[in-house]
Design a protein around this motif. Structure first.
Motif, PDB file in Angstrom:
ATOM      1  N   ASN A 100       0.812  -1.218   0.000  1.00 43.44           N
ATOM      2  CA  ASN A 100       0.000   0.000   0.000  1.00 43.44           C
ATOM      3  C   ASN A 100       0.843   1.265   0.000  1.00 43.44           C
ATOM      4  OD1 ASN A 100      -2.609  -1.215   0.057  1.00 43.44           O
ATOM      5  ND2 ASN A 100      -2.294  -1.723   2.209  1.00 43.44           N
ATOM      6  N   GLN A 101       1.923   1.260   0.755  1.00 40.23           N
ATOM      7  CA  GLN A 101       2.741   2.459   0.914  1.00 40.23           C
ATOM      8  C   GLN A 101       3.367   2.886  -0.413  1.00 40.23           C
ATOM      9  OE1 GLN A 101       2.620   3.362   4.293  1.00 40.23           O
ATOM     10  NE2 GLN A 101       3.192   5.394   3.531  1.00 40.23           N
ATOM     11  N   VAL A 102       3.550   1.920  -1.316  1.00 40.19           N
ATOM     12  CA  VAL A 102       4.134   2.206  -2.630  1.00 40.19           C
ATOM     13  C   VAL A 102       3.049   2.262  -3.709  1.00 40.19           C
ATOM     14  CG1 VAL A 102       5.695   1.347  -4.419  1.00 40.19           C
ATOM     15  CG2 VAL A 102       6.343   1.190  -2.013  1.00 40.19           C
ATOM     16  N   SER A 103       2.160   1.279  -3.696  1.00 39.54           N
ATOM     17  CA  SER A 103       1.184   1.136  -4.772  1.00 39.54           C
ATOM     18  C   SER A 103       0.126   2.232  -4.771  1.00 39.54           C
ATOM     19  CB  SER A 103       0.494  -0.229  -4.672  1.00 39.54           C
ATOM     20  OG  SER A 103       1.425  -1.267  -4.822  1.00 39.54           O
ATOM     21  N   LEU A 104      -0.341   2.637  -3.588  1.00 41.71           N
ATOM     22  CA  LEU A 104      -1.418   3.631  -3.559  1.00 41.71           C
ATOM     23  C   LEU A 104      -0.952   5.014  -4.022  1.00 41.71           C
ATOM     24  CD1 LEU A 104      -3.514   2.619  -0.428  1.00 41.71           C
ATOM     25  CD2 LEU A 104      -3.896   2.096  -2.840  1.00 41.71           C
ATOM     26  N   PRO A 105       0.214   5.541  -3.584  1.00 47.35           N
ATOM     27  CA  PRO A 105       0.676   6.811  -4.166  1.00 47.35           C
ATOM     28  C   PRO A 105       0.857   6.729  -5.682  1.00 47.35           C
ATOM     29  CG  PRO A 105       1.859   6.356  -2.146  1.00 47.35           C
ATOM     30  CD  PRO A 105       1.068   5.118  -2.454  1.00 47.35           C
ATOM     31  N   GLU A 106       1.341   5.594  -6.175  1.00 47.37           N
ATOM     32  CA  GLU A 106       1.482   5.426  -7.623  1.00 47.37           C
ATOM     33  C   GLU A 106       0.118   5.419  -8.301  1.00 47.37           C
ATOM     34  OE1 GLU A 106       2.948   4.860 -11.427  1.00 47.37           O
ATOM     35  OE2 GLU A 106       3.982   5.515  -9.602  1.00 47.37           O
ATOM     36  N   GLU A 107      -0.855   4.780  -7.644  1.00 50.92           N
ATOM     37  CA  GLU A 107      -2.228   4.748  -8.173  1.00 50.92           C
ATOM     38  C   GLU A 107      -2.806   6.158  -8.266  1.00 50.92           C
ATOM     39  OE1 GLU A 107      -5.788   2.663  -9.386  1.00 50.92           O
ATOM     40  OE2 GLU A 107      -3.723   2.015  -9.153  1.00 50.92           O
ATOM     41  N   ARG A 113     -13.803   3.953  -8.241  1.00 49.66           N
ATOM     42  CA  ARG A 113     -14.775   3.141  -7.484  1.00 49.66           C
ATOM     43  C   ARG A 113     -14.121   1.884  -6.931  1.00 49.66           C
ATOM     44  NH1 ARG A 113     -18.266   4.728 -11.715  1.00 49.66           N
ATOM     45  NH2 ARG A 113     -18.034   2.732 -12.783  1.00 49.66           N
ATOM     46  N   HIS A 114     -13.203   1.273  -7.686  1.00 52.18           N
ATOM     47  CA  HIS A 114     -12.454   0.111  -7.166  1.00 52.18           C
ATOM     48  C   HIS A 114     -11.654   0.519  -5.926  1.00 52.18           C
ATOM     49  CE1 HIS A 114     -13.170  -3.181  -9.893  1.00 52.18           C
ATOM     50  NE2 HIS A 114     -12.931  -2.431 -10.953  1.00 52.18           N
ATOM     51  N   LEU A 115     -11.036   1.686  -5.991  1.00 55.74           N
ATOM     52  CA  LEU A 115     -10.249   2.182  -4.864  1.00 55.74           C
ATOM     53  C   LEU A 115     -11.144   2.453  -3.660  1.00 55.74           C
ATOM     54  CD1 LEU A 115      -7.337   2.889  -4.167  1.00 55.74           C
ATOM     55  CD2 LEU A 115      -7.727   5.181  -5.078  1.00 55.74           C
ATOM     56  N   LEU A 134      -7.599  -4.391  -7.582  1.00 55.57           N
ATOM     57  CA  LEU A 134      -6.725  -3.333  -8.086  1.00 55.57           C
ATOM     58  C   LEU A 134      -5.542  -3.927  -8.844  1.00 55.57           C
ATOM     59  CD1 LEU A 134      -6.590  -0.852  -5.063  1.00 55.57           C
ATOM     60  CD2 LEU A 134      -7.740  -0.495  -7.238  1.00 55.57           C
ATOM     61  N   ILE A 135      -5.033  -5.050  -8.326  1.00 51.98           N
ATOM     62  CA  ILE A 135      -3.896  -5.697  -8.989  1.00 51.98           C
ATOM     63  C   ILE A 135      -4.313  -6.256 -10.349  1.00 51.98           C
ATOM     64  CG2 ILE A 135      -2.235  -7.599  -8.836  1.00 51.98           C
ATOM     65  CD1 ILE A 135      -2.396  -7.316  -5.797  1.00 51.98           C
ATOM     66  N   ARG A 136      -5.514  -6.834 -10.402  1.00 48.77           N
ATOM     67  CA  ARG A 136      -5.966  -7.475 -11.632  1.00 48.77           C
ATOM     68  C   ARG A 136      -6.345  -6.481 -12.727  1.00 48.77           C
ATOM     69  NH1 ARG A 136      -8.250 -10.916  -7.796  1.00 48.77           N
ATOM     70  NH2 ARG A 136     -10.246  -9.821  -7.846  1.00 48.77           N
ATOM     71  N   THR A 137      -6.641  -5.229 -12.311  1.00 48.35           N
ATOM     72  CA  THR A 137      -7.030  -4.231 -13.310  1.00 48.35           C
ATOM     73  C   THR A 137      -6.091  -3.036 -13.221  1.00 48.35           C
ATOM     74  OG1 THR A 137      -8.626  -3.297 -11.731  1.00 48.35           O
ATOM     75  CG2 THR A 137      -9.455  -4.897 -13.333  1.00 48.35           C
ATOM     76  N   PRO A 138      -4.814  -3.209 -13.570  1.00 48.51           N
ATOM     77  CA  PRO A 138      -3.861  -2.092 -13.445  1.00 48.51           C
ATOM     78  C   PRO A 138      -4.220  -0.953 -14.369  1.00 48.51           C
ATOM     79  CG  PRO A 138      -2.907  -3.885 -14.699  1.00 48.51           C
ATOM     80  CD  PRO A 138      -4.208  -4.404 -14.175  1.00 48.51           C
ATOM     81  N   LEU A 139      -3.975   0.266 -13.916  1.00 53.31           N
ATOM     82  CA  LEU A 139      -4.229   1.461 -14.706  1.00 53.31           C
ATOM     83  C   LEU A 139      -2.963   1.788 -15.468  1.00 53.31           C
ATOM     84  CD1 LEU A 139      -6.217   3.673 -15.423  1.00 53.31           C
ATOM     85  CD2 LEU A 139      -5.417   4.967 -13.463  1.00 53.31           C
TER      86      LEU A 139
END
Length: 289
Positions: free
Chosen positions: A146-153, A206-208, A283-288
Motif C-alpha cells: 500500500n505504501q508504494v502502490s497507492l501513491p502510484e495509483e 470506485r475500485h479504490l 486493483l492488482i488485476r485491473t492495473p491502470l
C-alpha cells in the motif's frame, strides 16, 4: 464542510527523488507561477543604496559626525536586507527552475476541471483511509504494498485526469455550441473518446473506494477483535465465576456462549480481512496503464 467537496491536494509523481519531491511540495505557490509562465521579478534595485549614500556624502561635505554615523547605520541595515533578499531570490530562482524542469511530474488542483477535481479528491480520500487504518499499520492487509502502490495509483489517476481536463477544454474551444445540421455525427467520436476515458477513470476510483470501504469494515472488526483478546485473557476468571454462582446446567450454557461469541467475533474479523485483501486484489488485476 464535507471533505469530499474540498478540492484535491497537490499530486507529485512518487518516482521523483525525495529531494526534488520535497522541493516541489514546499513551494506550491511557485509551482503555480511556473505553470502560468509569469516569472517574478527577482532583480535588485540600486536605489536601495541611495539614502545611505546621500547621508555619507552629506557627512563628508558638512563634516558632521552624526550624519556619518546615521549613514553608516542605514548602510549596514540596507546591506543586510540586500543580502537576505539576494538569498531569497536565489532560492526562488532555484525552486522555479525545479518546477519548470519537472512541470509534467506534478498535478495542481487548478490543472483539472471541476468534475475531474472531485474524482481525484475521492481517490485521495480512499487512499488516505487505507493508509491511515489500523489494519494497515498492523500489516494485516498489505496484499499489495500500500505504501508504494497507492501513491502510484493516485499519481496515475491524477496524471490522466489532467490530460482529460485539457482535452475537455480543447473540445470546448473547437466544437461550436450549435452545430450545423448533419454535422453532429462527425464530432461524436471525439466526444465518445473522452466519455470512455472518464468512465474508465471513474471505474478505477470506485475500485479504490471499494477497497477503502472493506478496510474500514476490517478496522471495526479489528477493534472488536482486540477488545475480545483483552477479555479472552480473563476467560478462566469468568468461567470460574459462573461455575461458582450458577447451577451446573446453566453454567455449561453460559460458558459455551462465551466460547461461541469469541469464535464468532474472530470469524468476522478474519472474513473482513479477507474481503479487504480481495478488494486489493481487484486493483492488482485491473492495473491502470
Amino acid at each position: 464542510m464535507d471533505p469530499r467537496a474540498l478540492p484535491p491536494r497537490l499530486v507529485i509523481d512518487p518516482t521523483l527523488p525525495p529531494v526534488i519531491s520535497h522541493e516541489l511540495r514546499s513551494s506550491q505557490h511557485l509551482l503555480r507561477v511556473a505553470r502560468s509562465g509569469r516569472l517574478p521579478d527577482t532583480r535588485h534595485s540600486a536605489l536601495i543604496f541611495l539614502l545611505p549614500g546621500l547621508l555619507l556624502a552629506l557627512s563628508l561635505l558638512t563634516r558632521t559626525p552624526l550624519l556619518f554615523l546615521a549613514g553608516t547605520g542605514v548602510g549596514m541595515i540596507v546591506l543586510f536586507r540586500w543580502m537576505a533578499q539576494d538569498t531569497y531570490n536565489r532560492s526562488t530562482r532555484r525552486k522555479l527552475r525545479a518546477a519548470q524542469a519537472h512541470a509534467d511530474r506534478y498535478v495542481l488542483p487548478e490543472d483539472l476541471d471541476h468534475p475531474c477535481q472531485m474524482l481525484l479528491r475521492r481517490a485521495q480520500n480512499a487512499a488516505e483511509t487505507v493508509l491511515g487504518s489500523r489494519v494497515h499499520a498492523a500489516g494485516l492487509i498489505d496484499t499489495i504494498d500500500n505504501q508504494v502502490s497507492l501513491p502510484e495509483e493516485i499519481w496515475q489517476i491524477a496524471h490522466r485526469l489532467r490530460r482529460l481536463s485539457a482535452m475537455h477544454a480543447e473540445q470546448g474551444r473547437i466544437i461550436p455550441r450549435e452545430l450545423p445540421a448533419g454535422m453532429e455525427d462527425a464530432f461524436r467520436p471525439y466526444t465518445k473518446a473522452l466519455d470512455a476515458a472518464w468512465t474508465s477513470l471513474a471505474r478505477r476510483v470506485r475500485h479504490l473506494e471499494k477497497y477503502a470501504k472493506q478496510v474500514r469494515k476490517a478496522d471495526k472488526a479489528y477493534s472488536a477483535h482486540r477488545r475480545l483478546e483483552a477479555l479472552a485473557a480473563r476467560t478462566p476468571e469468568y468461567q470460574a465465576l459462573i461455575a461458582d454462582t450458577v447451577r451446573d446446567e446453566m453454567a455449561y450454557e453460559r460458558i459455551r456462549e462465551l466460547t461461541d461469541h469469541a469464535a464468532h467475533v474472530r470469524k468476522m474479523f478474519e472474513e473482513s480481512i479477507l474481503q479487504a485483501r480481495q478488494a486489493a486484489g481487484e486493483l492488482i488485476r485491473t492495473p491502470l496503464t
